[in-house]
Scaffold this active site. Structure first.
Site, mmCIF file in Angstrom:
data_model
loop_
_atom_site.group_PDB
_atom_site.id
_atom_site.type_symbol
_atom_site.label_atom_id
_atom_site.label_comp_id
_atom_site.label_asym_id
_atom_site.label_seq_id
_atom_site.Cartn_x
_atom_site.Cartn_y
_atom_site.Cartn_z
ATOM 1 N N TYR A 699 -76.296 -11.821 -13.366
ATOM 2 C CA TYR A 699 -76.792 -12.826 -14.306
ATOM 3 C C TYR A 699 -78.234 -12.630 -14.753
ATOM 4 C CZ TYR A 699 -72.583 -15.509 -13.518
ATOM 5 O OH TYR A 699 -71.288 -15.911 -13.484
ATOM 6 N N LEU A 700 -78.993 -11.877 -13.979
ATOM 7 C CA LEU A 700 -80.413 -11.791 -14.301
ATOM 8 C C LEU A 700 -80.713 -10.509 -15.056
ATOM 9 C CD1 LEU A 700 -81.726 -13.081 -10.887
ATOM 10 C CD2 LEU A 700 -81.345 -14.347 -13.014
#
Length: 741
Positions: A699-700
């Site tokens: 997600y990052l």
DNA sequence: AACCGTACTTAGTAACCTGTGA
DNA sequence: TCACAGGTTACTAAGTACGGTT
């Protein structure tokens, strides 16, 4: 297993994350832990949202993203890579990619050099082949060192090893495929050439030795080979909680009986009368034996493993050797579904080559099936990324052999994902306004859609596809929420319009949260639950298909899951900005990084079972801290003593002066060590039930982290391990310190 | 629009490996 | 030197998304 039970009561961890405790503050550790345990408290940030008070301190991730957008920082700088995945307003995903390939700015950066580049890549491919050999010898040397010379390692040795490491690193860098500097392929084309050796099959079943017996009803029974194999599957799991579950046992027994001969079936009618004791003992003994192997035995095994990896672990994709992620066919066994899975315990059958479809280039050498076998099919489809596939017998789902995360195919997709999320950043305000308006729509569907979107955006819920009942555990996401999963509170703990969520999400992980929402949303929810039973759908007019269709009309490439990516990445960026100071020392910086990471993990509800040894290891660390403290105070008194002595003796006594300096240094070292340990303790405590890995990996946007490292002078190795660096090589290579998500 | 099939990402856990401190 | 804690990797289940068909 049974994690939902663990979560009971205290529910979802919620990091209050008010102003972080000073690192030097010893109670920091405790405070961090409490923040997690207190969990399910209403978020402060949410209050903020509604009364519109911007505030500097609160960094509760939960609600931050929603309002942050309006208040957010400087506009995005038009980075060179910005446009690479820029989507056309119109058209579907596939088409879009094509358009880009034709006219995207990516060309400008990639194409001029492309001819020379291709050449270079060929050279590199050559080098790669060479490298493989050298690499092996390198490894060997390294391996032998400690065994033979460890005791008398000279400085030269150490230096030599260091040089070797550097050289290896350089070589690796040299041979890396810098695909991100190349042009993208047209349309849905994933590759032009693909060659591999097919999947690796698990070993055949080895019958039980003659001295190991199965007993039924107290009597020794010699099972047929098929039945015996399946019996062993169960016996091996006897220590696991699974085998105590009713559903598991019933499913198992039913499937086991299918494998039995007619006679066996007549005899064996009750699982409770089965005695797997000797099989279980044999299995345990085997595990023990493996642990007790000598170094040599282990080495032999390792080399054999490496051979398999060398043969099946790589493929050739467009001139480049790429690692395959999962090149092994899944071995047979008992199905371990998560949560209350209705199919747990069923027999997962052995896959034969006749079940496997191979995908490769027409021009490629077709992988040879195991002797005496043939493939189900060989196809040449370059619009997909898989090398082999088969259908699994439990859910009749298709399983794939695909490339490793560090491959071009995966990396490019990943990069694209973050570019889409960044694009959302630029239009998220409009979209929020839009669904804000839609909350008042005359159309029920539209209002449901707006509320769902509000949840997805604010709480980073998953989309919630509908799933077939009885096929898997009863879990939900946003669109599939039922009335029973929320409780509406006009007033709760000093907040108005609070929605209490309690449901099992993906992997049957419990989501528990109390969230103040805006009035319009609350009123709508009251309307949605009207005249419905607990088991009815909250959003009865909505599904993920409709939601995503709407989203894609707002922004090309936009789907529900993009909000998760966007909110996760933007939260990391904000948190890093807030938490880190250039003047912090490295452990402090890393703690801040982890805390920012943690904020995201909490937002995304990434939980883990607290490690079994958690309390123990925490206590150990604390003991070490105490010991260090003692040593410190001792050092301090010694220093004082030495100073005093020095004073009385006068400055002419250089020996004494040196002693003072030495004591000073010792105290300083001690202090540093203490700080490091305390920081570590804080970090670990706060991480008890939270898994950072998933968000970090999925997600990052890695460019945020890379830029942060550059800005903070933190080596990238401190936040990404080897495989993470491999996966994010594209980001590490291209990101400047001024990158803005 | 319900349904299905396919392809791909995301997820937590278990097994494995390795560095470190007694 | 050895045990073992903690990090890393392997494994595979469980999601999302989307196109096609009925």
């Amino acid at each position: 297993m049974g994690r939902e039970k663990d979560a009971k009561g205290d529910g979802k961890a919620k990091h209050k994350a008010t102003k972080l405790k000073k690192l030097s503050d010893n109670e920091g550790a405790v405070a961090g832990g409490d923040a997690i345990k207190n969990s399910a408290k209403t978020t402060k940030a949410a209050e903020r949202t509604e009364n519109g008070k911007p505030h500097k301190k609160a960094k509760t991730p939960k609600t931050e993203p929603l309002e942050s957008a309006s208040s957010t920082r400087e506009p995005v700088k038009p980075e060179p890579e910005d446009g690479v995945f820029a989507a056309k307003k119109t058209g579907l995903k596939r088409k879009r990619i094509k358009d880009e390939a034709m006219e995207g700015p990516s060309r400008s950066s990639a194409s001029p050099a492309s001819k020379t580049k291709n050449k270079r890549h060929e050279e590199e491919a050559q080098k790669m082949k060479l490298k493989k050999r050298t690499e092996k010898t390198v490894k060997k040397e390294e391996g032998e060192h400690p065994v033979s010379k460890k005791t008398k390692r000279t400085k030269e040795d150490i230096e030599g090893a260091r040089q070797l490491k550097i050289k290896k690193k350089e070589e690796e860098e040299q041979s890396r495929w810098r695909w991100w500097e190349e042009e993208k392929y047209e349309d849905g084309v994933k590759w032009r050439f693909l060659e591999h050796n097919g999947p690796s099959f698990p070993p055949e079943y080895q019958p039980l030795p003659n001295n190991v017996h199965f007993f039924y009803n107290g009597k020794k029974v010699k099972l047929s080979l098929a039945a015996e194999e399946v019996a062993l599957f169960f016996a091996q799991m006897l220590d696991h909680e699974y085998t105590t579950k009713k559903v598991f046992r019933e499913n198992y027994f039913k499937d086991w009986r299918k494998e039995m001969t007619h006679e066996e079936r007549l005899l064996i009618t009750d699982l409770d009368k089965c005695d797997f004791g000797e099989l279980h003992a044999m299995h345990k003994a085997k595990v023990e034996a493996r642990k007790g192997q000598t170094k040599e035995e282990k080495l032999v095994l390792k080399e054999a493993n490496q051979k398999v990896v060398d043969e099946y672990g790589y493929c050739l994709l467009d001139h480049h050797k790429e690692r395959i992620g999962n090149f092994k066919i899944e071995p047979p066994g008992l199905f371990r579904g998560r949560g209350e899975h209705p199919k747990q315990g069923m027999l997962k059958k052995r896959i034969q080559p006749e079940d496997v479809i191979i995908n490769c280039s027409k021009e490629a050498r077709i992988p040879v099936p195991p002797t005496g076998h043939r493939w189900k099919e060989v196809r040449h489809d370059n619009t997909v990324t898989w090398l082999a596939s088969w259908t699994e017998n439990i859910q009749s789902a298709i399983k794939y052999i695909m490339l490793n995360a560090n491959s071009k195919l995966k990396g490019e997709k990943d990069w694209e994902k973050y570019e889409i999320a960044r694009k959302l950043k630029s239009c998220v305000d409009d979209i929020r306004n839009q669904y804000g308006q839609d909350l008042k729509s005359r159309q029920m569907v539209t209002r449901q859609r707006a509320v769902a979107l509000y949840f997805i955006d604010k709480l980073a819920l998953r989309a919630g596809n509908e799933k077939e009942e009885g096929e898997s555990a009863d879990t939900v996401g946003c669109c599939s929420l039922r009335v029973e999963h929320i409780t509406l509170h006009e007033k709760l703990e000093g907040n108005e319009c609070v929605v209490e969520f309690d449901f099992l999400g993906k992997d049957s992980i419990r989501y528990y949260n109390k969230v103040p929402v805006i009035k319009k949303v609350f009123k709508n929810l009251q309307l949605f639950v009207e005249n419905k039973g607990p088991g009815d759908d909250l959003f009865d007019r909505l599904n993920t298909g409709m939601l995503n269709k709407h989203l894609s009309s707002l922004m090309a490439g936009l789907t529900a899951k993009v909000f998760r990516t966007y909110n996760a990445s933007i939260t990391l960026q904000q948190q890093l900005k807030q938490l880190t100071n250039k003047s912090d020392n490295e452990p402090e910086k890393l703690l801040s990084y982890n805390r920012a990471n943690r904020a995201v993990a909490i937002l995304c509800n990434h939980q883990r079972a607290p490690p079994k040894t958690f309390d123990q290891s925490m206590a150990n660390l604390q003991a070490k801290i105490d010991a260090r403290k003692e040593a410190l105070s001792l050092g301090e008194t010694e220093l004082k003593q030495a100073k005093k002595e020095a004073k009385t003796r006068g400055s002419s006594d250089t020996k004494q002066q040196i002693l003072v300096e030495r004591k000073k240094a010792a105290v300083k070292r001690c202090e540093e060590q203490l700080l490091k340990m305390e920081v570590q303790a804080t970090d670990r405590e706060e991480n008890k039930q939270i898994a950072l890995g998933t968000s970090k990996l999925n997600y990052l946007d890695p460019r945020i982290s890379v830029a942060w490292c550059k800005n903070m002078d933190v080596p990238i190795e401190k936040i990404y391990n080897k495989s993470q660096r491999d996966k994010f090589a594209w980001a590490i290579d291209m990101t400047e310190d001024d990158f803005e998500f």
